[in-house]
Design an enzyme around this catalytic site. Structure first.
Site, PDB file in Angstrom:
ATOM      1  N   CYS A   2      24.803  65.946 122.529  1.00 38.13           N
ATOM      2  CA  CYS A   2      24.377  64.543 122.644  1.00 38.13           C
ATOM      3  C   CYS A   2      25.627  63.682 122.592  1.00 38.13           C
ATOM      4  O   CYS A   2      26.738  64.175 122.394  1.00 38.13           O
ATOM      5  CB  CYS A   2      23.472  64.176 121.472  1.00 38.13           C
ATOM      6  SG  CYS A   2      22.082  65.267 121.289  1.00 38.13           S
ATOM      7  N   ARG A  27      26.433  63.779 128.735  1.00 38.34           N
ATOM      8  CA  ARG A  27      26.292  64.689 127.580  1.00 38.34           C
ATOM      9  C   ARG A  27      24.832  64.894 127.214  1.00 38.34           C
ATOM     10  O   ARG A  27      24.486  65.770 126.436  1.00 38.34           O
ATOM     11  CB  ARG A  27      27.033  64.147 126.363  1.00 38.34           C
ATOM     12  CG  ARG A  27      28.520  63.977 126.503  1.00 38.34           C
ATOM     13  CD  ARG A  27      29.121  63.376 125.244  1.00 38.34           C
ATOM     14  NE  ARG A  27      28.863  64.219 124.092  1.00 38.34           N
ATOM     15  CZ  ARG A  27      29.629  65.270 123.757  1.00 38.34           C
ATOM     16  NH1 ARG A  27      30.659  65.584 124.517  1.00 38.34           N
ATOM     17  NH2 ARG A  27      29.354  66.008 122.710  1.00 38.34           N
ATOM     18  N   TRP A  78      20.335  64.994 124.080  1.00 42.80           N
ATOM     19  CA  TRP A  78      20.020  66.218 124.813  1.00 42.80           C
ATOM     20  C   TRP A  78      19.151  66.995 123.831  1.00 42.80           C
ATOM     21  O   TRP A  78      19.645  67.585 122.884  1.00 42.80           O
ATOM     22  CB  TRP A  78      21.314  66.971 125.156  1.00 42.80           C
ATOM     23  CG  TRP A  78      21.061  68.241 125.897  1.00 42.80           C
ATOM     24  CD1 TRP A  78      21.025  69.506 125.369  1.00 42.80           C
ATOM     25  CD2 TRP A  78      20.776  68.390 127.277  1.00 42.80           C
ATOM     26  NE1 TRP A  78      20.755  70.422 126.334  1.00 42.80           N
ATOM     27  CE2 TRP A  78      20.589  69.785 127.527  1.00 42.80           C
ATOM     28  CE3 TRP A  78      20.653  67.524 128.345  1.00 42.80           C
ATOM     29  CZ2 TRP A  78      20.311  70.287 128.779  1.00 42.80           C
ATOM     30  CZ3 TRP A  78      20.366  68.026 129.590  1.00 42.80           C
ATOM     31  CH2 TRP A  78      20.194  69.388 129.809  1.00 42.80           C
ATOM     32  N   ASN A 104      24.486  64.392 116.312  1.00 37.53           N
ATOM     33  CA  ASN A 104      24.702  65.366 117.386  1.00 37.53           C
ATOM     34  C   ASN A 104      24.897  66.708 116.697  1.00 37.53           C
ATOM     35  O   ASN A 104      25.849  66.905 115.964  1.00 37.53           O
ATOM     36  CB  ASN A 104      25.949  64.997 118.209  1.00 37.53           C
ATOM     37  CG  ASN A 104      26.223  66.034 119.281  1.00 37.53           C
ATOM     38  OD1 ASN A 104      25.361  66.845 119.614  1.00 37.53           O
ATOM     39  ND2 ASN A 104      27.437  66.019 119.829  1.00 37.53           N
ATOM     40  N   GLY A 105      23.951  67.624 116.890  1.00 34.12           N
ATOM     41  CA  GLY A 105      24.077  68.944 116.249  1.00 34.12           C
ATOM     42  C   GLY A 105      22.720  69.413 115.756  1.00 34.12           C
ATOM     43  O   GLY A 105      21.674  68.947 116.197  1.00 34.12           O
ATOM     44  N   GLU A 484      25.368  85.707 144.426  1.00 32.90           N
ATOM     45  CA  GLU A 484      25.765  84.463 143.745  1.00 32.90           C
ATOM     46  C   GLU A 484      27.129  84.011 144.251  1.00 32.90           C
ATOM     47  O   GLU A 484      27.356  82.824 144.481  1.00 32.90           O
ATOM     48  CB  GLU A 484      25.774  84.666 142.230  1.00 32.90           C
ATOM     49  CG  GLU A 484      26.290  83.507 141.429  1.00 32.90           C
ATOM     50  CD  GLU A 484      25.529  82.188 141.659  1.00 32.90           C
ATOM     51  OE1 GLU A 484      24.459  82.200 142.296  1.00 32.90           O
ATOM     52  OE2 GLU A 484      26.052  81.133 141.236  1.00 32.90           O
ATOM     53  N   LYS A 488      27.796  80.354 145.992  1.00 34.01           N
ATOM     54  CA  LYS A 488      28.813  79.395 145.484  1.00 34.01           C
ATOM     55  C   LYS A 488      29.730  78.957 146.606  1.00 34.01           C
ATOM     56  O   LYS A 488      30.014  77.776 146.775  1.00 34.01           O
ATOM     57  CB  LYS A 488      29.624  80.050 144.365  1.00 34.01           C
ATOM     58  CG  LYS A 488      28.906  80.159 143.038  1.00 34.01           C
ATOM     59  CD  LYS A 488      28.857  78.867 142.291  1.00 34.01           C
ATOM     60  CE  LYS A 488      27.569  78.145 142.104  1.00 34.01           C
ATOM     61  NZ  LYS A 488      26.273  78.665 142.175  1.00 34.01           N
ATOM     62  N   GLU A 491      27.760  76.715 149.240  1.00 31.51           N
ATOM     63  CA  GLU A 491      27.212  75.404 148.868  1.00 31.51           C
ATOM     64  C   GLU A 491      28.297  74.389 148.534  1.00 31.51           C
ATOM     65  O   GLU A 491      28.050  73.188 148.570  1.00 31.51           O
ATOM     66  CB  GLU A 491      26.214  75.525 147.726  1.00 31.51           C
ATOM     67  CG  GLU A 491      26.760  75.977 146.401  1.00 31.51           C
ATOM     68  CD  GLU A 491      25.676  75.977 145.323  1.00 31.51           C
ATOM     69  OE1 GLU A 491      24.783  75.132 145.367  1.00 31.51           O
ATOM     70  OE2 GLU A 491      25.723  76.850 144.453  1.00 31.51           O
ATOM     71  N   HIS A 507      23.685  99.610 158.449  1.00 32.69           N
ATOM     72  CA  HIS A 507      22.392  99.602 159.164  1.00 32.69           C
ATOM     73  C   HIS A 507      22.286  98.387 160.093  1.00 32.69           C
ATOM     74  O   HIS A 507      21.222  97.845 160.281  1.00 32.69           O
ATOM     75  CB  HIS A 507      21.250  99.630 158.154  1.00 32.69           C
ATOM     76  CG  HIS A 507      21.257 100.868 157.322  1.00 32.69           C
ATOM     77  ND1 HIS A 507      20.850 102.089 157.779  1.00 32.69           N
ATOM     78  CD2 HIS A 507      21.730 101.075 156.068  1.00 32.69           C
ATOM     79  CE1 HIS A 507      21.004 102.997 156.836  1.00 32.69           C
ATOM     80  NE2 HIS A 507      21.536 102.413 155.779  1.00 32.69           N
ATOM     81  N   LYS A 609      20.736  68.355 142.464  1.00 34.53           N
ATOM     82  CA  LYS A 609      20.919  69.200 141.276  1.00 34.53           C
ATOM     83  C   LYS A 609      19.612  69.896 140.914  1.00 34.53           C
ATOM     84  O   LYS A 609      19.593  71.026 140.501  1.00 34.53           O
ATOM     85  CB  LYS A 609      21.408  68.364 140.085  1.00 34.53           C
ATOM     86  CG  LYS A 609      21.643  69.178 138.817  1.00 34.53           C
ATOM     87  CD  LYS A 609      22.675  70.268 139.022  1.00 34.53           C
ATOM     88  CE  LYS A 609      22.830  71.152 137.823  1.00 34.53           C
ATOM     89  NZ  LYS A 609      23.638  72.373 138.133  1.00 34.53           N
TER      90      LYS A 609
END
Ligand code: AGP
Length: 614
Positions: A2, A27, A78, A104-105, A484, A488, A491, A507, A609
């Site tokens: 946060c 954050r 968050w 925050n925590g 993946e 990456k 994109e 093949h 996103k």
């Protein structure tokens, strides 16, 4: 993760708090709030909170104008404990409004403390651990703000950065740091502090980075810093030279690089709280042997990188649990006729927890009787709410569209679940269970050592920069990695890349391999190294320009040197968790190629996103 901020001085606090929160919104942004000690006597603490972004707070406080006062704190959240709602948003007031706290925590022992306060007649408005701290301050208040803070700090366990107001001390704020960042800013006629230097540099560049255990008494004309034992400390002032924009990205040029570099800590957050005394403890739920034996199959469903994380996790679950795992693209699963009933465990993997196809697939499968386990990053997201059980990945907010820490934390949680389930099913004796937990504990360090390949990947990038097509090859777990790696590169650099199960190339697709065709051969699966080598030779024989990713120092891997123009040695992780480190050089390579091509790395064209549309 946060963002918290505190300001006290000659200017109005609210506008400064809002602007600081806006700077720290990356954050955490599911709710926000400010508390200001209003002028006049007796002073009052006024509070305004919103679920959603800081913009809502600007609106509610009329850009701060409706909140007069020169001392205040703010918070952008968050969510960890409690849904992202306005009543869970910070700051939290104590019962009589004597104290306000932004945090925050995580307070580890908030449950017993809350029980004691409830027994004393305190009532709570939120589900958060932070409100317990506000009530504790009021319960222990002896008329001295500092002594009260010191007393409460002796009662709580956990990780925290606090900003604390007291109505009886209207110009003073206490800042406390333990395992969550907090930086003090020295001004002229004012002082302030925040979770991130981003929120300070507009007002001052003279900052003090607080250390764990320290707390500070902040007033308009002084900052007094204290060690955990209350002894006074000198202020070690640092001059910040970063621009605001650079500070937001932690000094990195792009959020994507910042998030790549955050992966060891993110994987640590995903694993460590669940590895207690050599036992895997899931969050708030457990599955019995009967529960798991009831499942005849597991379906993992997701989109994009989350799907590729599911493919990599499949191997671990099948190998350890002996259960068939079917990995399905959510956009396909939702329209398929795959037989699904209550003997099916659906694992939905999603960073955002809001992807429309994955959410729809979850609803479809749930309606057919499947039990749903969600592996998501965003607390109380739509997919999390639909699930029977949730394992959060704790990656923290991910800003770059191309996921990196989102992917590795998904994979870490899938590995964790595989070991947990195998143990519950009785497939692991104590020694094997302890051994696998030991291997899980090594993953953050393995990811950290893979980050050292950054310069090597930057040097490698020119070989791919002008490619029209790149082929990524891999077998078994390496084929998931190859997918993946190809995504990456596609994109963020807009180079066409295709991933192939290495055994599949002959093949048909090998017809496309010509002299100089760039091929990234992912050969980190120790058991299949020889087979992977034979596929490298196949493309080498047709002139391909091969870059091979091999486990560092693995016997036999040196043979690859005869056929690969370049070798990248990735951390050699024994067993089934190797992919989590091997993906890092692929992320770094894609980043540096995109940078060379001048692409918009954090916000690639055509992409969002979170794909909340079908
Ligand atoms: C990955 O880099 C992409 N941003 C994309 O493929 C993403 O993984 C996919 O859209 C799934 O998103 P989710 O994890 O939020 O569900």
């Amino acid at each position: 993760m946060c963002g918290i901020i505190g300001f006290t001085g000659l200017k109005q606090a609210a506008p400064i708090l809002l602007e600081g929160l806006a700077r720290m919104e990356y954050r955490g942004y599911d709710s926000a709030g400010v508390a200001v000690v209003s002028a006049g006597s007796p002073a009052q603490i006024r509070l305004e909170k919103v679920s959603g972004k800081v913009a809502g707070l600007y609106e509610k406080t009329e850009n701060g104008a409706a909140f007069p006062g020169t001392c205040g704190i703010g918070h952008t959240r968050w969510a960890t404990h409690g849904a992202p709602t306005d009543f869970n948003a910070h700051p939290h007031l104590s019962q009589s409004g004597l104290f306000a706290v932004a945090h925050n925590g995580i307070i580890e022992n908030f449950v017993p403390l809350k029980k004691e306060l409830l027994a004393k007649g305190y009532t709570f408005k939120s589900q958060t651990d932070t409100e317990v701290v506000a009530q504790l301050l009021e319960d222990n208040y002896n008329g001295d703000f500092q002594q009260t803070v010191e007393k409460v700090l002796s009662l709580i366990d956990g990780s925290y950065a606090f900003a604390i107001l007291c109505r009886e001390d209207p110009q003073t704020i206490f800042a406390v740091k333990k395992n969550s960042p907090l930086i003090l800013g020295q001004g002229d006629g004012f002082n302030l502090f925040a979770s991130d230097v981003t929120a300070l540099v507009e007002h001052t560049r003279d900052v003090v980075y607080m250390e764990d255990g320290q707390y500070a008494k902040v007033t308009p004309d002084s900052i007094e810093l204290f060690a955990e034992d209350g002894s006074p400390l000198p202020l070690a002032v640092t001059r910040v030279t970063l621009s605001v924009s650079a500070a937001e990205k932690g000094g990195y040029e792009h959020f994507m690089m910042k998030e790549i570099m955050e992966q060891p800590e993110a994987v640590e957050r995903a694993l460590t709280p669940r590895l207690k005394n050599n036992e895997i403890v899931l969050d708030g739920f457990s599955l019995t042997k009967e529960d798991l034996a009831h499942f005849h199959k597991i379906i993992i469903t997701a989109c994009g990188s989350a799907y590729y994380a599911g493919l990599a996790g499949k191997y671990a679950i099948e190998k350890l649990c002996g259960l068939p795992v079917d990995v399905q693209l959510a956009s396909e699963l939702r329209y398929s006729d795959i037989p699904i009933d209550d003997h099916c465990l659906l694992i939905a993997v999603s960073q955002s927890g809001e992807t429309a196809d994955t959410l729809a697939a979850v609803k479809e499968c749930k309606a057919k009787g499947a039990k749903v386990l969600a592996i998501v990053n965003v607390v109380e997201s739509a997919i999390a709410k639909q699930a029977d059980h949730v394992l959060y990945t704790w990656a923290g907010p991910e800003v770059a569209v191309a996921t990196t820490k989102g992917y590795t934390t998904q994979l870490a949680v899938l590995y964790l679940f595989a070991v947990y389930a195998a143990h519950v099913l009785g497939r692991l004796d104590d020694a094997a269970y302890a051994g696998l937990i030991g291997e899980l504990r090594q993953l953050p360090e393995a990811v950290r050592s893979a980050l050292k390949l950054d310069c090597e990947m930057e040097d490698l990038a020119p070989h791919f920069k002008d490619a029209e097509h790149v082929f990524f090859l891999g077998r078994n777990t390496d084929s998931a990695l190859a997918m993946e790696g190809a995504l990456k590169l596609k994109e963020i650099s807009y180079i066409h890349a295709e991933a192939y199960a290495a055994g599949e190339l002959k093949h048909g697709t090998i017809a496309l391999i010509d002299k100089g065709t760039p091929v990234a051969a992912v050969c980190t699966n120790e058991a299949l190294l020889e087979k992977s080598l034979s596929n490298v030779i196949e493309v080498w024989a047709r002139g391909a320009d091969v870059t091979a990713f091999v486990p560092a120092g693995l016997p036999g891997s040196e043979q690859v040197r005869d056929y690969a123009a370049r070798i990248v040695e990735v951390p050699h992780l024994r067993g089934i968790f190797a992919s989590i480190a091997a993906v890092v050089p692929l992320q770094l390579l894609a980043y540096h190629v995109a940078k060379l091509r001048g692409c918009s790395i954090d916000k690639p064209k055509n992409l969002a996103k979170s794909v909340t549309v079908e």
